[in-house]
Structure formats: structure tokens, C-alpha cells
Motif scaffolding. Structure first.
Motif, PDB file in Angstrom:
ATOM      1  N   SER A  38       0.783  -1.269  -0.120  1.00 40.55           N
ATOM      2  CA  SER A  38      -0.118  -0.182   0.046  1.00 40.55           C
ATOM      3  C   SER A  38       0.850   1.204  -0.148  1.00 40.55           C
ATOM      4  CB  SER A  38      -0.841  -0.016   1.211  1.00 40.55           C
ATOM      5  OG  SER A  38      -0.090   0.219   2.429  1.00 40.55           O
ATOM      6  N   ARG A  39       0.341   2.376  -0.465  1.00 42.02           N
ATOM      7  CA  ARG A  39       1.057   3.557  -0.319  1.00 42.02           C
ATOM      8  C   ARG A  39      -0.103   4.729   0.050  1.00 42.02           C
ATOM      9  NH1 ARG A  39       5.573   3.897  -3.241  1.00 42.02           N
ATOM     10  NH2 ARG A  39       5.896   2.103  -4.683  1.00 42.02           N
ATOM     11  N   GLY A  40       0.308   5.403   0.997  1.00 45.75           N
ATOM     12  CA  GLY A  40      -0.374   6.703   1.785  1.00 45.75           C
ATOM     13  C   GLY A  40       0.315   7.878   2.018  1.00 45.75           C
ATOM     14  N   LYS A  41      -0.125   8.415   3.307  1.00 47.69           N
ATOM     15  CA  LYS A  41       0.400   9.579   3.703  1.00 47.69           C
ATOM     16  C   LYS A  41       0.129   9.525   5.189  1.00 47.69           C
ATOM     17  CE  LYS A  41       1.564  13.857   2.452  1.00 47.69           C
ATOM     18  NZ  LYS A  41       2.650  14.410   1.745  1.00 47.69           N
ATOM     19  N   ILE A  42       1.157  10.242   5.887  1.00 45.43           N
ATOM     20  CA  ILE A  42       1.088  10.390   7.338  1.00 45.43           C
ATOM     21  C   ILE A  42      -0.003  11.697   7.483  1.00 45.43           C
ATOM     22  CG2 ILE A  42       2.196  11.368   9.403  1.00 45.43           C
ATOM     23  CD1 ILE A  42       3.203   8.498   8.540  1.00 45.43           C
ATOM     24  N   ILE A  43      -1.190  11.401   8.220  1.00 44.51           N
ATOM     25  CA  ILE A  43      -2.005  12.472   8.395  1.00 44.51           C
ATOM     26  C   ILE A  43      -2.115  13.248   9.702  1.00 44.51           C
ATOM     27  CG2 ILE A  43      -3.489  11.499   6.525  1.00 44.51           C
ATOM     28  CD1 ILE A  43      -5.506  10.386   8.961  1.00 44.51           C
ATOM     29  N   GLY A  44      -1.244  12.744  10.737  1.00 46.80           N
ATOM     30  CA  GLY A  44      -1.227  13.282  12.074  1.00 46.80           C
ATOM     31  C   GLY A  44       0.057  12.747  12.778  1.00 46.80           C
ATOM     32  N   THR A  45       0.515  13.849  13.389  1.00 46.30           N
ATOM     33  CA  THR A  45       1.738  13.482  14.319  1.00 46.30           C
ATOM     34  C   THR A  45       1.599  14.329  15.726  1.00 46.30           C
ATOM     35  OG1 THR A  45       3.079  13.215  12.486  1.00 46.30           O
ATOM     36  CG2 THR A  45       4.399  13.566  14.521  1.00 46.30           C
ATOM     37  N   ARG A  46       1.996  13.596  16.857  1.00 44.29           N
ATOM     38  CA  ARG A  46       2.014  14.327  18.178  1.00 44.29           C
ATOM     39  C   ARG A  46       2.959  13.657  19.084  1.00 44.29           C
ATOM     40  NH1 ARG A  46      -1.767  12.679  22.596  1.00 44.29           N
ATOM     41  NH2 ARG A  46      -1.975  10.387  22.403  1.00 44.29           N
ATOM     42  N   VAL A  47       3.729  14.424  19.959  1.00 49.37           N
ATOM     43  CA  VAL A  47       4.407  14.126  20.807  1.00 49.37           C
ATOM     44  C   VAL A  47       3.592  13.398  22.019  1.00 49.37           C
ATOM     45  CG1 VAL A  47       6.271  14.720  22.809  1.00 49.37           C
ATOM     46  CG2 VAL A  47       6.207  15.855  20.231  1.00 49.37           C
ATOM     47  N   LYS A  56       8.666  10.152  22.718  1.00 50.76           N
ATOM     48  CA  LYS A  56       7.783   9.247  22.112  1.00 50.76           C
ATOM     49  C   LYS A  56       6.832  10.190  21.483  1.00 50.76           C
ATOM     50  CE  LYS A  56       4.543   5.808  24.194  1.00 50.76           C
ATOM     51  NZ  LYS A  56       3.924   5.039  25.317  1.00 50.76           N
ATOM     52  N   ILE A  57       6.818   9.475  20.104  1.00 47.58           N
ATOM     53  CA  ILE A  57       5.759  10.112  19.122  1.00 47.58           C
ATOM     54  C   ILE A  57       4.881   9.232  18.491  1.00 47.58           C
ATOM     55  CG2 ILE A  57       6.074  11.157  16.789  1.00 47.58           C
ATOM     56  CD1 ILE A  57       8.656  12.452  17.651  1.00 47.58           C
ATOM     57  N   GLU A  58       3.530   9.670  18.419  1.00 45.31           N
ATOM     58  CA  GLU A  58       2.667   9.051  17.774  1.00 45.31           C
ATOM     59  C   GLU A  58       2.332   9.534  16.114  1.00 45.31           C
ATOM     60  OE1 GLU A  58      -1.219   7.956  20.121  1.00 45.31           O
ATOM     61  OE2 GLU A  58      -1.828   9.787  18.665  1.00 45.31           O
ATOM     62  N   THR A  59       2.183   8.666  15.315  1.00 44.27           N
ATOM     63  CA  THR A  59       1.835   8.911  14.189  1.00 44.27           C
ATOM     64  C   THR A  59       0.510   8.334  13.583  1.00 44.27           C
ATOM     65  OG1 THR A  59       3.249   7.547  12.983  1.00 44.27           O
ATOM     66  CG2 THR A  59       3.998   9.598  13.392  1.00 44.27           C
ATOM     67  N   THR A  60      -0.241   8.828  12.619  1.00 42.35           N
ATOM     68  CA  THR A  60      -1.402   8.088  11.993  1.00 42.35           C
ATOM     69  C   THR A  60      -1.242   8.107  10.327  1.00 42.35           C
ATOM     70  OG1 THR A  60      -2.954   8.654  13.907  1.00 42.35           O
ATOM     71  CG2 THR A  60      -3.956   7.985  11.913  1.00 42.35           C
ATOM     72  N   ASP A  61      -1.511   7.073   9.870  1.00 39.64           N
ATOM     73  CA  ASP A  61      -1.233   7.070   8.345  1.00 39.64           C
ATOM     74  C   ASP A  61      -2.441   6.546   7.823  1.00 39.64           C
ATOM     75  OD1 ASP A  61      -1.023   4.822   6.330  1.00 39.64           O
ATOM     76  OD2 ASP A  61       1.078   5.746   6.458  1.00 39.64           O
TER      77      ASP A  61
END
Length: 167
Positions: A38-47, A56-61
Motif C-alpha cells: 500500500s501507499r499513503g500519507k502520514i495524516i497526524g503526528t503528536r508528541v 515518544k511520538i505517535e503518528t497516524t497514516d
């Protein structure tokens, strides 16, 4: 571009998980059948937290692709903790769906190369699926190796292999 599977500090740490680096061909080899991409994009990042070794970093894809030859959409969230300036450990969860109503949930973990100041990373790990829908239920109880990369613009690319090794 990050080197796949190399941290510059000795042997390839990924070789213990069925992933090995072929120096002559400059590519990763996996043990098993390619079952998804699959291909996509990171749509959110937060510490999430500040630790001794770094954030510690959280990402949503969000991504689209194929799983077992079925077109799919995926959303996942993962958190990463740095173990050294360029090596991180990550855990995540996700849901994959199809237009025909197939759904699979998964959890995963692994190690990656990248720094907290840049989205560019290369990650390798294992994920476990759960599905009660007919076309993806064969993934239940199957260990799946994942290769996941993010470029400098936050574009993602993941490839999944069904584990064919011995436990």
C-alpha cells in the motif's frame, strides 16, 4: 535516503527477524510470499511523552493498496521511542477494509531507522491480523513481516510478507 537495514554500527539487526540485506543488490530480501502492498500519507503526528532517550511520538497514516489481491483502505496509528539517535522501537494498531465489506484489524511492532526531527524513516517488524470476514480470515494466526518506509514529504509505502519460516 536512509539505508535499509543498516545503522552503521555493526551487523544488521534485522537479520534475526528473517529480514536480511543483500549488499550486492542493495535491497532487502524477505522470507515468504508478498501478500500486500500500500501507499499513503502520514495524516497526524503528536508528541506523547518526553523520555530520557528522546520523545515518544505517535503518528497516524492512511493508505490504499491491496491485501491478498483485494483492493483495500487502511488507517493505522503507531508510537515510536528512540533507543539511540537514529534507531527507534515502534508499536502500532490498524484497521484494513475493502469495498466489499472485508475487515481486518492488526497489531504490530518492530525497529526502524530515522530521527525524531524528520519524517523520513525505514521500519521493519511483525504484525498479527484478526479477521472474521471470509477473504481475509486466512490471516488469523499468521505472522506477517512488514517493511514500512516514509519519505521526507510524509508519503508512506508498506509491503507485507507472510512468514514462511519456523517458529
Amino acid at each position: 535516503m536512509l539505508p535499509h537495514g543498516r545503522n552503521g554500527y555493526g551487523p544488521d539487526p534485522l537479520s534475526r527477524c528473517g529480514v536480511y540485506h543483500d549488499a550486492d543488490q542493495e535491497e532487502l530480501k524477505m522470507s515468504g510470499e508478498l501478500i500486500g502492498e500500500s501507499r499513503g500519507k502520514i495524516i497526524g503526528t503528536r508528541v506523547v511523552e518526553l523520555l530520557e532517550t528522546g520523545p515518544k511520538i505517535e503518528t497516524t497514516d492512511q493508505s490504499t493498496g491491496k491485501l491478498l489481491d483485494i483492493e483495500s483502505q487502511d488507517v493505522s496509528t503507531a508510537w515510536s521511542v528512540w533507543r539511540s539517535p537514529d534507531i527507534f522501537y515502534a508499536e502500532g494498531i490498524g484497521v484494513t477494509t475493502s469495498k466489499d465489506g472485508e475487515m481486518a484489524m492488526y497489531t504490530g511492532s518492530g525497529i526502524g531507522i530515522g530521527g525524531p526531527g524528520s519524517p523520513e524513516t525505514s521500519f521493519h517488524g511483525m504484525i498479527l491480523f484478526r479477521s472474521s470476514t471470509p477473504k481475509w480470515s486466512r490471516l488469523n494466526g499468521t505472522a506477517v513481516m512488514v517493511e514500512y518506509t516514509v519519505d521526507a514529504d510524509g508519503n508512506t509505502h508498506s509491503r507485507l510478507w507472510e512468514w514462511k519460516g519456523r517458529f
